[in-house]
Write an enzyme that holds these catalytic residues in place. Structure first.
Site, PDB file in Angstrom:
ATOM      1  CG  ASN A 229      -0.255  -0.035   2.507  1.00  0.00           C
ATOM      2  OD1 ASN A 229       0.497   0.889   2.822  1.00  0.00           O
ATOM      3  ND2 ASN A 229      -0.456  -1.089   3.288  1.00  0.00           N
ATOM      4  CE  LYS A 307       8.347 -14.283 -12.677  1.00  0.00           C
ATOM      5  NZ  LYS A 307       9.118 -14.082 -13.879  1.00  0.00           N
TER       6      LYS A 307
END
Ligand code: CTP
Length: 420
Positions: A229, A307
């Site tokens: 954020n 990944k």
């Protein structure tokens, strides 16, 4: 009383014993506020101070020497020319043995005598004969207090480094309302504590432990990607710095930020909400907890450690709720810090939502700030906040984040002096 956890013994750090073994020569002049003196003596003795009283003739109209002697455990002196007292101790020795002279209540009359150096009784003689610090707690009718003579005397006394505590405003015994009420006992104790802390080169939060959270958290999606954020950590880091500056022993638990580590704080760097939760629990016990971090509400469930490869379809992320650090640590229990402060980042219905958050997370205070687009809070240096306590909502003007932090730290110090 502020918050759900204000038991005066809770969280009182053992090191916070600034009044222990301090010798206070308490001069009680003739004002109705002398009735508060027995409580003052009790509270001082509870903190380990020793109190010896000098009672003026006027003072003895409101409180008896026997009361003062019984509560202080020392003789209450009244008479300048009492041969026994002179032989046993003498007014000079009374001053010499004291660490501070406190005049409470200080009437207009005794302030005037102090100003011009009149020494016509034991109290005023001691005040003239001393080279020790002097503190006065004025108490009088509002007209007497605002009279130019008293105000001029006050200025003179201040230039001589006499410390003045109060008076406050309120109902006066004479039936009038206004300035002139003697400072309350906790405020006098706080002023004395501050005096001795200063003389030791300490801040008002010396001996208190604080844990502060700051910054965002990063929640990994896979080994190379994460959810984050916009929190910069500026406000949380500034709070940690301000608390350390006032002498608190601060542990700053921070998510990834570019902010420099504040001087004097122990830094614990974390990435995820779960790590922040663990680090905060390990940093306790503390008397003060300030949760300023923008903790991610969710983490990504079911990570494989590999990944995620680009395929035909965009992957659907499954989110799991993170622990709420503030709500968890403010639950009642022996480890709960005595003062728990949260921040509420809101984009709408700021005050109502912040009040609801304060209640649902069981914290004592909440600092509400508007983080809507255009407020510039996340990346900027300024903040407009509202401090919400059990007593109501205070709207603070727009200030630098550093100034918000300093004001909050001062409020915390005041709370600590009165309640911890
Ligand atoms: N907080 C926390 N742990 C979380 C979430 C929030 O400790 N998992 C703390 C924050 O540090 C802040 C307060 O809770 O002191 C409020 O955070 P905020 O982001 O405003 O609220 P949320 O609880 O996340 O609720 P919402 O996102 O629905 O507004």
């Amino acid at each position: 009383m502020i918050g759900p956890n204000t038991d005066s013994t809770l969280g009182r750090p053992k090191e916070n014993r600034v009044l222990e073994n301090k010798k206070i020569l308490l001069i009680v002049a003739g004002g109705i506020a002398a009735v508060k003196v027995p409580d003052l003596i009790r509270r001082l003795r509870e903190r380990g101070a020793s109190v010896t009283c000098i009672l003026t003739k006027g003072g003895s109209q409101f409180v008896t020497p026997l009361t003062l002697a019984s509560l202080s455990g020392n003789k209450a002196y009244q008479d300048l020319f009492s041969l026994t007292d002179e032989a046993e101790m003498g007014h000079i020795r009374l001053c010499r043995e004291a660490d501070i002279l406190l005049v409470a209540p200080a009437t207009a009359d005794i302030m005037a005598k102090m100003t011009v150096g009149i020494a016509d009784d034991l109290a005023t003689t001691a005040l003239l004969a001393t080279d020790k610090p002097v503190m006065i707690a004025p108490s009088m009718n509002v007209m007497m207090w605002t009279h130019p003579a008293t105000q001029a005397n006050l200025q003179t006394l201040k230039t001589r480094e006499v410390q003045v505590i109060g008076p406050g405003a309120g109902d006066l015994a004479c039936g009038e309302v206004g300035d002139g009420r003697m400072a309350e006992v906790p405020d006098i104790i706080a002023a004395l504590s501050r005096h001795f802390q200063k003389s030791r080169g300490e801040g008002p939060l010396q001996g208190y432990r604080a844990v502060v959270t700051s910054g965002p958290t990063h929640e990994p999606i896979d080994p190379v990607r994460y959810i984050a954020n916009r929190s910069s950590g500026k406000q949380g880091h500034a709070v940690a710095a301000a608390l350390a500056n006032l002498g608190a022993s601060v542990t700053l638990v921070t998510g990834p930020t570019n902010e420099p580590a504040p001087d004097g704080a122990t830094i614990v760097k974390v990435e995820t909400a779960a790590q922040m939760m663990k680090a905060c629990s390990e940093a306790l016990p503390a008397e003060i907890l300030v949760c300023a971090a923008a903790v991610a509400d969710w983490s990504v469930a079911g990570q494989t450690g590999q990944k995620i490869k680009k395929g035909d379809k965009a992957p659907a992320l499954k989110l799991a709720e993170n622990p709420d650090i503030l709500a968890t640590l403010s639950q009642p229990g022996p480890e709960r810090p005595a003062l728990v402060i949260g921040f509420a980042a809101e984009t709408e219905n700021l005050i109502t939502n912040a009040q609801l958050k304060r209640a649902s997370k069981n914290c004592d205070w909440i600092v509400a700030n508007d983080v809507s687009t255009g407020s510039g809070v996340f990346s900027g240096d300024a903040n407009t906040v509202h401090l919400i306590t059990a007593d109501g909502v205070e709207d603070w003007p727009t200030m630098a984040k550093r100034a918000v932090a300093e004001r909050l730290a001062e409020r915390i110090a005041k709370f600590a002096e009165r309640n911890l």
